[in-house]
Design a protein around this motif. Structure first.
Motif, PDB file in Angstrom:
ATOM      1  N   GLN A  32      36.008  36.626  30.167  1.00 23.15           N
ATOM      2  CA  GLN A  32      36.773  35.415  29.931  1.00 23.15           C
ATOM      3  C   GLN A  32      36.426  34.425  31.031  1.00 23.15           C
ATOM      4  O   GLN A  32      35.694  34.768  31.974  1.00 23.15           O
ATOM      5  N   VAL A  34      37.346  33.050  34.261  1.00 24.74           N
ATOM      6  CA  VAL A  34      38.217  33.557  35.318  1.00 24.74           C
ATOM      7  C   VAL A  34      39.167  32.454  35.778  1.00 24.74           C
ATOM      8  O   VAL A  34      38.746  31.327  36.032  1.00 24.74           O
ATOM      9  N   GLU A  35      40.477  32.780  35.842  1.00 20.81           N
ATOM     10  CA  GLU A  35      41.459  31.802  36.303  1.00 20.81           C
ATOM     11  C   GLU A  35      41.200  31.455  37.771  1.00 20.81           C
ATOM     12  O   GLU A  35      40.641  32.256  38.525  1.00 20.81           O
ATOM     13  N   ASN A  38      41.870  33.809  40.555  1.00 20.17           N
ATOM     14  CA  ASN A  38      41.076  35.042  40.547  1.00 20.17           C
ATOM     15  C   ASN A  38      39.595  34.793  40.792  1.00 20.17           C
ATOM     16  O   ASN A  38      38.781  35.711  40.668  1.00 20.17           O
ATOM     17  N   ASN A  39      39.240  33.544  41.139  1.00 21.43           N
ATOM     18  CA  ASN A  39      37.844  33.238  41.424  1.00 21.43           C
ATOM     19  C   ASN A  39      37.339  34.003  42.647  1.00 21.43           C
ATOM     20  O   ASN A  39      38.142  34.474  43.466  1.00 21.43           O
ATOM     21  N   SER A 149      32.319  33.416  34.701  1.00 18.70           N
ATOM     22  CA  SER A 149      32.602  34.366  33.630  1.00 18.70           C
ATOM     23  C   SER A 149      32.832  35.731  34.259  1.00 18.70           C
ATOM     24  O   SER A 149      32.020  36.193  35.064  1.00 18.70           O
ATOM     25  N   GLY A 150      33.930  36.359  33.901  1.00 25.60           N
ATOM     26  CA  GLY A 150      34.216  37.648  34.501  1.00 25.60           C
ATOM     27  C   GLY A 150      35.388  38.339  33.850  1.00 25.60           C
ATOM     28  O   GLY A 150      35.855  37.947  32.775  1.00 25.60           O
ATOM     29  N   HIS A 151      35.871  39.359  34.522  1.00 25.76           N
ATOM     30  CA  HIS A 151      37.018  40.126  34.034  1.00 25.76           C
ATOM     31  C   HIS A 151      37.980  40.345  35.202  1.00 25.76           C
ATOM     32  O   HIS A 151      37.725  41.192  36.064  1.00 25.76           O
ATOM     33  N   PRO A 152      39.084  39.601  35.235  1.00 26.16           N
ATOM     34  CA  PRO A 152      39.994  39.696  36.388  1.00 26.16           C
ATOM     35  C   PRO A 152      40.635  41.070  36.552  1.00 26.16           C
ATOM     36  O   PRO A 152      40.862  41.512  37.677  1.00 26.16           O
ATOM     37  N   SER A 154      39.999  44.252  36.739  1.00 25.70           N
ATOM     38  CA  SER A 154      39.059  45.367  36.911  1.00 25.70           C
ATOM     39  C   SER A 154      39.743  46.654  37.356  1.00 25.70           C
ATOM     40  O   SER A 154      39.229  47.738  37.112  1.00 25.70           O
ATOM     41  N   HIS A 176      38.213  42.283  41.263  1.00 24.63           N
ATOM     42  CA  HIS A 176      37.806  41.631  40.018  1.00 24.63           C
ATOM     43  C   HIS A 176      36.332  41.925  39.777  1.00 24.63           C
ATOM     44  O   HIS A 176      35.581  42.239  40.705  1.00 24.63           O
ATOM     45  N   TYR A 178      32.737  40.202  38.114  1.00 28.24           N
ATOM     46  CA  TYR A 178      32.126  38.915  37.780  1.00 28.24           C
ATOM     47  C   TYR A 178      30.748  39.143  37.152  1.00 28.24           C
ATOM     48  O   TYR A 178      29.932  39.907  37.682  1.00 28.24           O
TER      49      TYR A 178
END
Length: 624
Positions: A32, A34-35, A38-39, A149-152, A154, A176, A178
């Motif tokens: 998604q 990343v907010e 959560n970067n 683009s990543g997955h917070p 994890s 997270h 990435y």
């Protein structure tokens, strides 16, 4: 109605030697945007190195890695990537140095992913065992740390250090992932993966960081320990805060399922376990449940066409959480009832029954609570969920389940996708738009106004024939999206000139069923024509029925016999052929009565309709 996708697959592959091995996803995550909170932390990704730990499901000796830049607004430059066996499941950055291999991308050490792009590494020899921990080390060139683009969620620690380095002592840590998407292994032909569509309960909120004890991990270990299922990989496609229909975090499941389920390698099974965020934020729990069921049906139909089994998991209780209300509980109950009783699913996983309180069945057992929120489970709860799944689901060889259900209210309804009403001349004046929220993934949009008179050119019309089995009052409903009062009408006709009637006042800011027409019809064949009146009106699907109540959700499956023709053309005969050309049924020289409209009960076949002069009006392959 049964699909015979496996039969069709056999027909398509007859005489073709299958490879001994194929690619299967052994680990994956749903990406998604990343907010902001959560970067990546300082020093950021650009020109620095990031080590991320994943725990695979099934092992192998040859692997490839997929990276994603799907949600980033700029390019991401990857200078180099290494894989190595990790010494922990994430609690440290240590690796087995001797196991390190460097990846290449089209033979080069690095790759630049454009905005919204992805990258796949070349296969590399890299031996990993079942449930082994793998370190993925990425050395970045130019890369953003604010559009990532990543997955917070994890539940696994990653290690970030300045510069191009393989020494991660003193690295900055962040829980997270990435840019990493999937890790695939070359596996025996009989190996496969189960892809799970879910939200935070699947993503693992409440599980223990760096201990890999989500319910999907528990399931994976059980599958590996069971001889008949030891070659089944597990792909966790849960996103925390995600919704099926819209809103929430990340792309809605109705939009992301083609990527997260059908875009994975080697998927043979799917688990659908997502709805609680939709229900918890709903204004009408029962209606929301109906809409979710329609999305589930859409996924099931597409999965069955690919020969994939689909299992439904009941939604766990949330009484005590802010999501709870009597209305929301009614929605959960309706969805769970459908999951337990539908003939469309290939199996049921009853998470609700496994974790609910026997003395208060709409609440969770207190021993499973995470932070007392009465929604998420702790590690013990996930152990129970993963432990309640019948492993025989993953060894079944039964025929695929039904692709639709008998609906008494709409049993004789005629359903057709708007885009299927288009031919080489008819409907070409409409814009064909792809949209995951539309039935069949597409809809038709008007691009020109014909306020008065109605268009005379068939390019601006959508036309179909249908059979009224009995005389009486019929209703024409359309699933439409008409955002304003300036784009909310269509010209509508059944067997009459278009200028006689138009449907207006269809304004809706989301896909909704609206009545376009009602009137008395005689038994027999009729022609429906819908034409654009105002530009910007969107139409997805049509229902012709004697039911005075509008359909819900995505509606029923497309009627098998549908004939597309331009104004003035009529059907004189319909012939049914096998794929090798043997005629099975003909209506030539007779009226298209109910009996003559019957088609084979199962199997792929060819339907050919002809006009009075013998001209072929339509020829299509039908899969039942």
């Amino acid at each position: 109605m049964k699909k015979t996708a496996l039969l069709l697959l056999g027909l398509l592959t007859a005489g073709v030697a299958l490879a001994d091995k194929h690619w299967v996803g052994t680990w994956g995550t749903a990406p998604q945007l990343v907010e902001s909170h959560n970067n990546p932390p300082s020093p950021g990704l650009g020109n620095n190195s990031l080590r991320q730990i994943v725990q695979v499901s099934i092992g192998g000796e040859k692997v490839r890695l997929k990276l994603t830049n799907e949600f980033s607004t700029g390019a991401t430059e990857i200078k180099a990537v290494e894989l190595a066996l990790a010494k922990t499941a994430g609690s440290s950055s240590e690796i087995d140095e001797a196991s390190t291999v460097s990846l290449t991308f089209n033979g080069k050490a690095g790759v630049t992913m454009p905005a919204k792009g992805t990258a796949v590494s070349d296969p590399v020899n890299f031996k990993i065992g079942d449930r082994q921990n793998v370190a993925i080390t990425i050395h970045y060139g130019s890369a953003s740390s604010t559009s990532v683009s990543g997955h917070p969620g994890s539940r696994t620690t990653s290690y970030l250090k300045a510069g191009n380095t393989t020494d991660f002592s003193g690295a900055v840590t962040t829980d997270h992932w990435y840019n990493i998407l999937t890790l695939e292994v070359e596996a025996p032909e009989k190996a496969g993966a189960v892809a799970i569509l879910g939200n935070s309960i699947t993503d693992g909120r409440g599980s223990t960081t760096n201990q890999q004890n989500r319910w999907a991990d528990v399931l994976s270990r059980r599958l590996l320990d069971n001889e008949p299922t030891k070659q089944v990989g597990v792909l966790n496609m849960g996103i925390g805060g995600n919704c099926v229909l819209g809103g929430g975090l990340g792309p809605a499941a109705v939009n992301r399922y083609p990527r997260d389920l059908f875009g994975q390698e080697g998927v043979k099974w799917i688990i659908l376990f997502e709805a609680v965020n939709d229900l918890g934020g709903s204004r009408n729990g029962t209606q929301t449940a109906k809409s979710i069921i329609e999305v589930y049906k859409q996924i099931i139909r597409e999965a069955h066409q690919k020969g994939i089994y689909v299992f439904g998991a009941t939604i766990t209780p949330f009484k005590g959480n802010n999501y709870y209300s009597v209305d929301h509980e009614n929605g959960r109950s309706a969805l769970n009832k459908w999951i337990r009783t539908t003939k469309m699913l290939d199996g049921v996983i009853d998470f609700d029954k496994a974790v609910r309180n026997p003395q208060d069945t709409i609440a969770m057992q207190s021993q499973f609570l995470f932070e007392n929120d009465w929604l998420h489970l702790n590690a013990k709860g996930y152990e129970t969920m993963g432990g309640c799944i019948d492993l025989n689901l993953f060894t079944k060889t039964d025929p695929l389940a039904a692709d639709d259900e008998e609906d008494e209210a709409y049993g004789d309804a005629f359903w057709i996708e708007a885009e299927d009403m288009r031919s080489s001349t008819v409907g070409t004046g409409f814009q064909l738009v792809s949209d995951g929220a539309a039935s069949g993934g597409k809809y038709m949009k008007t691009v020109q106004q014909f306020a008065n008179p109605a268009p005379a050119d068939s390019a601006y019309m959508l036309t179909t024939a249908f059979m009224a089995k009995t005389a009486g009052t019929y209703y024409v409903y359309a699933r439409v999206l008409c955002p304003t009062w300036d784009d909310d009408s269509y010209w509508v006709s059944i067997d009459r000139p278009l200028n006689d009637y138009f449907a207006n006042g269809l304004q809706t800011d989301s896909w909704s069923w609206k009545e376009l027409y009602n009137g008395n019809l005689s038994a027999g064949q009729h022609q429906l024509t819908i034409a654009g009146r105002e530009d910007g009106a969107c139409i997805d699907k049509i229902c012709i029925t004697m039911n005075s109540e509008a359909p819900a959700g995505m509606g029923g499956s497309t009627t098998a016999i549908s004939h597309l023709f331009s104004t003035g053309r009529s059907i004189a005969s319909v012939d049914i052929y096998t794929l090798n050309g043997i005629r099975m049924r003909s209506t030539s020289g007779r009226l298209l009565s109910e009996e003559n409209m019957k088609t084979p009960g199962a199997g792929p076949y060819i339907e050919v309709s002809r006009g009075n002069n013998g001209t072929v009006l339509s020829r299509k392959v039908i899969l039942r």
